[in-house]
Design a protein around this motif. Structure first.
Motif, PDB file in Angstrom:
ATOM      1  N   UNK A   1       0.872  -1.169   0.000  1.00  9.77           N
ATOM      2  CA  UNK A   1       0.000   0.000   0.000  1.00  9.77           C
ATOM      3  C   UNK A   1       0.913   1.224   0.000  1.00  9.77           C
ATOM      4  N   UNK A   2       0.652   2.178  -0.871  1.00  2.00           N
ATOM      5  CA  UNK A   2       1.570   3.312  -1.028  1.00  2.00           C
ATOM      6  C   UNK A   2       0.843   4.646  -0.939  1.00  2.00           C
ATOM      7  N   UNK A   3       1.419   5.560  -0.158  1.00  2.61           N
ATOM      8  CA  UNK A   3       0.974   6.962  -0.138  1.00  2.61           C
ATOM      9  C   UNK A   3       2.161   7.827  -0.517  1.00  2.61           C
ATOM     10  N   UNK A   4       1.969   8.723  -1.482  1.00  3.28           N
ATOM     11  CA  UNK A   4       3.015   9.679  -1.840  1.00  3.28           C
ATOM     12  C   UNK A   4       2.515  11.090  -1.582  1.00  3.28           C
ATOM     13  N   UNK A   5       3.389  11.940  -1.061  1.00  4.38           N
ATOM     14  CA  UNK A   5       3.015  13.328  -0.807  1.00  4.38           C
ATOM     15  C   UNK A   5       3.086  13.679   0.663  1.00  4.38           C
ATOM     16  N   UNK A   6       2.939  14.970   0.922  1.00  2.85           N
ATOM     17  CA  UNK A   6       3.070  15.496   2.280  1.00  2.85           C
ATOM     18  C   UNK A   6       1.722  15.543   2.997  1.00  2.85           C
ATOM     19  N   UNK A   7       1.778  15.529   4.305  1.00  2.00           N
ATOM     20  CA  UNK A   7       0.585  15.678   5.141  1.00  2.00           C
ATOM     21  C   UNK A   7       0.579  17.076   5.753  1.00  2.00           C
TER      22      UNK A   7
ATOM     23  N   UNK B   1      -1.833  13.987  -6.836  1.00  6.35           N
ATOM     24  CA  UNK B   1      -1.334  12.611  -6.739  1.00  6.35           C
ATOM     25  C   UNK B   1      -2.289  11.616  -7.408  1.00  6.35           C
ATOM     26  N   UNK B   2      -3.564  11.984  -7.533  1.00  5.45           N
ATOM     27  CA  UNK B   2      -4.531  11.100  -8.192  1.00  5.45           C
ATOM     28  C   UNK B   2      -4.064  10.760  -9.604  1.00  5.45           C
ATOM     29  N   UNK B   3      -3.418  11.717 -10.283  1.00  2.00           N
ATOM     30  CA  UNK B   3      -3.005  11.488 -11.668  1.00  2.00           C
ATOM     31  C   UNK B   3      -1.900  10.445 -11.755  1.00  2.00           C
ATOM     32  N   UNK B   4      -0.916  10.530 -10.831  1.00  2.00           N
ATOM     33  CA  UNK B   4       0.132   9.518 -10.812  1.00  2.00           C
ATOM     34  C   UNK B   4      -0.417   8.153 -10.478  1.00  2.00           C
ATOM     35  N   UNK B   5      -1.378   8.125  -9.559  1.00  2.00           N
ATOM     36  CA  UNK B   5      -2.036   6.864  -9.215  1.00  2.00           C
ATOM     37  C   UNK B   5      -2.801   6.320 -10.426  1.00  2.00           C
ATOM     38  N   UNK B   6      -3.481   7.211 -11.119  1.00  2.00           N
ATOM     39  CA  UNK B   6      -4.312   6.824 -12.259  1.00  2.00           C
ATOM     40  C   UNK B   6      -3.471   6.148 -13.348  1.00  2.00           C
ATOM     41  N   UNK B   7      -2.319   6.750 -13.670  1.00  2.00           N
ATOM     42  CA  UNK B   7      -1.497   6.193 -14.741  1.00  2.00           C
ATOM     43  C   UNK B   7      -0.781   4.912 -14.316  1.00  2.00           C
ATOM     44  N   UNK B   8      -0.639   4.689 -13.015  1.00  2.00           N
ATOM     45  CA  UNK B   8      -0.026   3.444 -12.533  1.00  2.00           C
ATOM     46  C   UNK B   8      -1.020   2.298 -12.500  1.00  2.00           C
ATOM     47  N   UNK B   9      -2.302   2.603 -12.717  1.00  2.00           N
ATOM     48  CA  UNK B   9      -3.344   1.594 -12.944  1.00  2.00           C
ATOM     49  C   UNK B   9      -3.545   0.651 -11.760  1.00  2.00           C
ATOM     50  N   UNK B  10      -3.648   1.271 -10.581  1.00  2.00           N
ATOM     51  CA  UNK B  10      -3.955   0.519  -9.374  1.00  2.00           C
ATOM     52  C   UNK B  10      -5.081   1.240  -8.627  1.00  2.00           C
ATOM     53  N   UNK B  11      -5.889   0.501  -7.863  1.00  2.00           N
ATOM     54  CA  UNK B  11      -6.990   1.140  -7.139  1.00  2.00           C
ATOM     55  C   UNK B  11      -6.504   2.027  -5.998  1.00  2.00           C
ATOM     56  N   UNK B  12      -7.337   3.001  -5.674  1.00  2.00           N
ATOM     57  CA  UNK B  12      -7.047   3.973  -4.617  1.00  2.00           C
ATOM     58  C   UNK B  12      -7.987   3.736  -3.439  1.00  2.00           C
ATOM     59  N   UNK B  13      -7.432   3.680  -2.251  1.00  2.00           N
ATOM     60  CA  UNK B  13      -8.222   3.732  -1.025  1.00  2.00           C
ATOM     61  C   UNK B  13      -8.171   5.181  -0.552  1.00  2.00           C
ATOM     62  N   UNK B  14      -9.280   5.884  -0.690  1.00  2.00           N
ATOM     63  CA  UNK B  14      -9.300   7.321  -0.391  1.00  2.00           C
ATOM     64  C   UNK B  14     -10.112   7.611   0.854  1.00  2.00           C
TER      65      UNK B  14
END
Length: 412
Positions: A220-226, A317-330
């Protein structure tokens, strides 16, 4: 066509806005004579990323001194904190507009400013008044109407006046979501015709097949700052605690990876739970993030939780996730922009307080990974609405339209 792109956030900074500048600028640079007006090397979260040194080809860069530093911000805060909020800590950038004019040397045909930070817009305003050429003002996040900006009293009056001055002088104002568009058209009905939708985008070159692999751990991967209200890993970590209470072995073949820089309160959240299968990486390059996204099995997204309004932010970050073609837990609000984009197409969305539902979904993910059910991990193809090539071509067409005589603009 000579285009001057004005942005404090630009490569080699590894920030969400800088990466969006790269995506738009590379396409513009292939169509026009592009100059990027930005700052010299920054520090902290915006420090240089070596993998982004030559991220934009065929563009001329003009870099102005950057006077913001951790020590400077601390001292300014002691003397007068509002210095750092008029409009932001990059307030010295627009004050250097005369030096910018000397360095630009040749009058541009079009000005294109990108904010945040809002100081980019104020530089755009100064150069619009000097050059008197068409100006497209982009807001990656709302300004006065942002629920993240707690402006009050005289400070709010300052930002209201600054935003209005910029909007009245800009020829077109572009925003990243339809929710932001509606918000601003309602607030400025007299300027409603100026607002247009130009979203965050993905690189078309990233659209390569990425078949899922079931060997090794479930990542499971999260990229970006909080940062900001309600944007915290707590909801996920608490869901993991519930899973452990029921079956301590269920997570033994899982790894939760967080790549991004943390402030002190979020770092303390991770320390409080201290799970051995949670990994935090605060030093990274853009290339490392791309590789991590391509190898992950499930992405994590945490939106803001505001007490009195919906989140209208389009997290890039949604765009990078989208092109990597994996589901997102949001983890996001019921009527948020992120939910509109993700739900039913690119993953599952849960409210911030839906910890039991998050835990249940995580168990479902783990079970489908164990039985190697590739259908469970399939998502919709990347939406061409968010293509960098498509939107940069739209933007270039907008520039051409703005350069036509007024009578011809009306006819289009």
């Amino acid at each position: 066509m000579r285009v001057l792109l004005i942005s404090v956030s630009a490569p080699p900074q590894n920030t969400p806005e800088s990466l969006q500048v790269v995506k738009y600028a590379n396409h513009l640079a292939s169509r026009c004579e592009l100059t990027v007006l930005t700052i010299k090397e920054a520090h902290g979260w915006r420090k240089a990323d070596v993998s982004l040194m030559n991220a934009i080809g065929n563009a001329r860069f003009i870099r102005l001194p950057h006077y913001s530093s951790k020590a400077g911000r601390f001292l300014s805060g002691l003397l007068n904190r509002q210095w750092l909020m008029k409009p932001d800590e990059d307030f010295m950038f627009p004050l250097q507009w005369r030096q910018a004019v000397k360095k630009i040397n040749q009058k541009p045909d079009i000005l294109y400013s990108r904010s945040t930070p809002y100081s980019s817009a104020l530089m755009g305003l100064k150069l619009k008044q000097y050059y008197n050429v068409p100006w497209v003002l982009h807001l990656s996040d709302p300004w006065l109407l942002s629920p993240m900006n707690y402006f009050k009293g005289k400070l709010r009056d300052y930002h209201a006046q600054a935003e209005q001055n910029c909007f009245e002088n800009a020829d077109v104002i572009t925003l990243t979501s339809y929710e932001q568009l509606a918000l601003y058209q309602e607030h400025y009905p007299q300027l409603a015709h100026k607002f247009q939708f130009y979203p965050n985008v993905y690189n078309d070159d990233e659209l390569t097949d990425n078949p899922i692999k079931f060997d090794g751990k479930l990542i499971f991967l999260h990229t970006g700052n909080f940062y900001g209200e309600g944007r915290t890993p707590f909801f996920l970590l608490e869901a993991l605690r519930k899973i452990i209470e029921r079956d301590a072995t269920l997570l033994k073949d899982c790894e939760f990876v967080f790549i991004g820089r943390l402030n002190a309160d979020v770092r303390n959240v991770f320390r409080r739970y201290n799970y051995p299968f949670v990994k935090v990486i605060e030093e990274y390059t853009f290339d490392e993030i791309v590789r991590s996204q391509r190898s992950a099995h499930m992405f994590l997204l945490f939106d803001w939780k505001f007490s009195n309004t919906n989140s209208v932010f389009f997290l890039s970050k949604i765009l990078g996730y989208m092109t990597s073609q994996r589901p997102i837990l949001a983890v996001t609000g019921q009527n948020s922009t992120c939910r509109t984009v993700i739900e039913g197409k690119y993953g599952r969305c849960f409210g911030h307080d839906s910890i039991d539902d998050i835990a249940s979904y995580l168990r479902e993910v783990i079970e489908n990974f164990r039985i190697k059910n590739s259908n469970f991990f399939k998502v919709a193809p990347p939406d061409p609405t968010y293509s960098a090539r498509y939107n940069a071509e739209r933007l270039y067409a907008l520039f051409e339209k703005l350069l036509q005589p007024t009578s011809q603009q009306t006819e289009i």
